[in-house]
Design an enzyme around this catalytic site. Sequence first.
Site, PDB file in Angstrom:
ATOM      1  CG  ASP A 330     103.907 -58.513 -35.750  1.00  0.00           C
ATOM      2  OD1 ASP A 330     102.996 -58.891 -34.993  1.00  0.00           O
ATOM      3  OD2 ASP A 330     103.756 -57.599 -36.590  1.00  0.00           O
ATOM      4  CD  GLU A 531      97.971 -56.832 -38.626  1.00  0.00           C
ATOM      5  OE1 GLU A 531      98.839 -57.539 -39.126  1.00  0.00           O
ATOM      6  OE2 GLU A 531      97.522 -57.012 -37.478  1.00  0.00           O
TER       7      GLU A 531
END
Length: 846
Positions: A330, A531
């Site tokens: 990621d 996020e």
Amino acid sequence: MKKRILLGVISGLIAGGLGGCGEQKMAAEPQATDATAAQVNDAWPELASPIAQDAAMEARITELLDKMSIEEKVGQLVQVEIRSATPEEVKQYHIGSILNGGGAFPGDDKHASVADWVALADSYYEATMDTSDGGVAIPVIWGTDAVHGHNNVIGATLFPHNIALGATHNPELMRQVGAATAAEVSATGIDWIFAPTLAVVRDDRWGRTYESYSEDPAVVRDYAGKLVAGLQGAPDSDELFNGKHLVATAKHFLADGGTENGIDRGDAIMSEEELIEIHAQGYFTAIEAGVQTVMASFSSWNGKKMHGHKYLMTDVLKERLGFDGFIVGDWAGHQFVSGCSNVSCPQAINAGLDMFMAPDPSWKELYKNTLAQAKSGEISAERLNDAVRRILRVKLRAGLFEAGAPSERAYAGDESLIGAPEHRAIARQAVRESLVLLKNNDNLLPLARNQRILVAGDGADNIGKQSGGWSITWQGTGNQNSDFPGATSIYGGIAKAVESAGGTAELSVDGRFEQKPDVAIVVFGEDPYAEMQGDVSNLDYPGESDLALLKRLRAQGIPVVSLFITGRPLWVNPELNASDAFVAIWQPGTEGEGVADVILRDAEGQVNHDFTGKLTFSWPNDAQPTVRNPGENEALAQFNYGYGLSYADSEQLAMLSEESGLSEADTKEALAVFNGRALDPWSFQVTDVGNNHSVISSSVAKLQGISVQSVDRNVQEDSRRLQWSGEGNAIAGFFANSRTDLSAYLANQGALVFDVKVDAAPSDAVNLGINCGMECGAEQSITELLKGATPGEWKTVAVDLQCLAKGGAKLDMVLSPFYVRTAGALDVTIHDIHIAANAETDISCG
Ligand code: BGC
Ligand code: BGC
């Protein structure tokens, strides 16, 4: 870019999860490159993918592997981003995969057309199929974050975020959501979707709570397989990878939703049983539905980063759970593994990661280093071949070798798929079923259409706000309604229904009106975020002006319906009290009409659609950052898991307590960080030049380029000597896994105060920093101050907290109140570090 990497390193230190019980975790560290398979806990199930291996395909892969050079093999392991790699470079480095991050578009054009997307897909595809250099043609695989519909593309259907889908309790609908999403992605010539997110979020302060279906693992388990089947096609049918069904990703493996204090990219501190019973449940059904890729989580399990976790990636996922697809990293997440950087991390590949996500321009260096490691045997030929085999297997299964150029594929370029009416209908149904009715006193809802309705609030006619993060842009901010052609705002949906029945719907964001309405609908709530930028320190909904608006309307004798846009349950007791009816509408996406479908009666005055949504997250009864889940602090839930009224209920919600439970911090006392030992919640930590993180609990520690030692000033070991060798960047400071609110100190002329003795003046810049998470924090130069100090003499230094606040540190959510960073040589001793109010400052930013 530079700033970002540095903040990343610092955050890696925090998110490395070495706070708290650090030593126990460090003990696990040496196993990182252990080549032997560990004993897998029996509680993990043995699973098999329904997409069985095919002998002919495996033989074909062997043939390809035999023909590929080591350069070509390593290229398959690297995924680059469209903003930092041209098709020419993809060809040159034999790159295996590309992605577009959130808010990345062809030609950096937000309004890129479907044809532009397909043309770009073609150019990368052609680059990888070009064998003029004598190499093997391996089609590129392009991945994108279609996390609630094809959310990077103008005009796409945006589904409600996962938290809303959870509330529908309708797993079958997930199959349709997945299929519609994949169909829209196929129109742009993209092959692979970074969804579904299978996080089971336990602490709602996490900024990605809305990406989770539920705090209840059972819901995530029931949904995961359906979503995968919708995206990829059912394994036993001919829709599987038929061009309109694409490769899915189960992410983020594992326990991204279980991090301590809901810190993004933080540490999930828990037993293996908890990991299995709560956080792994979605992966089981995803694998049983044939999911072909898994994305590693940025987070750690008990202090060990997932990107370097051999036991979980290899022994558990690939061996026990029978996953034979590939694991992608990621967003440069490999850089946080101990001993790694963003340009070198054989540890991750050796632990079982198959493909690096290397989005920034440094990918070329990562490629070169990985190639050297493969040549030297640091990455074994066996591991390299296994990783490439897995990637080729997925490409073959997905039909990419046979599909031809994206523009030649059946659905690519078909603009009619983007925002297709049948996809919007599914999204609208999802909206209807996701709404949760929390209050409906005197059965105010459903509203008759033929009346005068005022529609107020900054969310009323704001499609960006109702769509949340990951909407055209990464954060979901910076959009206009015109960026969502074909979409309907909440107000738009209400107006259409009301006007068709002879009523009036007046839009007034600030709630002012000329003619008194019969009823007011106020649409308000959280602004979009994604996020780490969505992490919060408590559960308070801070919208004071919204509350004032509700009260003002109420005071004029107007019944008020609140429609609350939110990515998570928040404490809204004052807003509930100021409303007659209150609906959690989450982040519904582009189909605002789904809201009107439920809150308004039909043209005949009957209930149109009833409320069926039920909470899949417990709703808090105060704003304190307490974790509330089924079986965990249930008494502290205002509305328990599963709550949700329907029109048959006649429950009256009494006035609720408006005590937030948050106390005003007392700044009379200074807050000690270090007084000979690190005070709770902080621990003394160091990141050395090799990016190895350590909690220092012994009196002497020599690390790469930095050493620390306990020394005596007044009493034994009341100070710490810090010596930097000048070999490169290293950090020493105090870090925690929980947040501390220093905002009251900031408001009262607060300063960060410490004693320092300089034994060797700095040879390079020295920064003092405060950190509040990934990409959150600020640094203040103390170079001149240290250079000016008399060698060997103690000095008290006070740095104005304003300097750090102005630099971007969020002082209400501090993880590290003090760290020092330099790449130069330096020898200092520190003593007595604290935060004080009303301080005289040596460095001020007034
Ligand atoms: C996110 C992932 C996403 C990736 C690519 C990361 O920051 O954590 O969910 O798939 O970026 O955009
Ligand atoms: C990208 C996102 C990614 C994020 C991670 C952004 O610039 O566009 O896709 O998830 O960075 O930090």
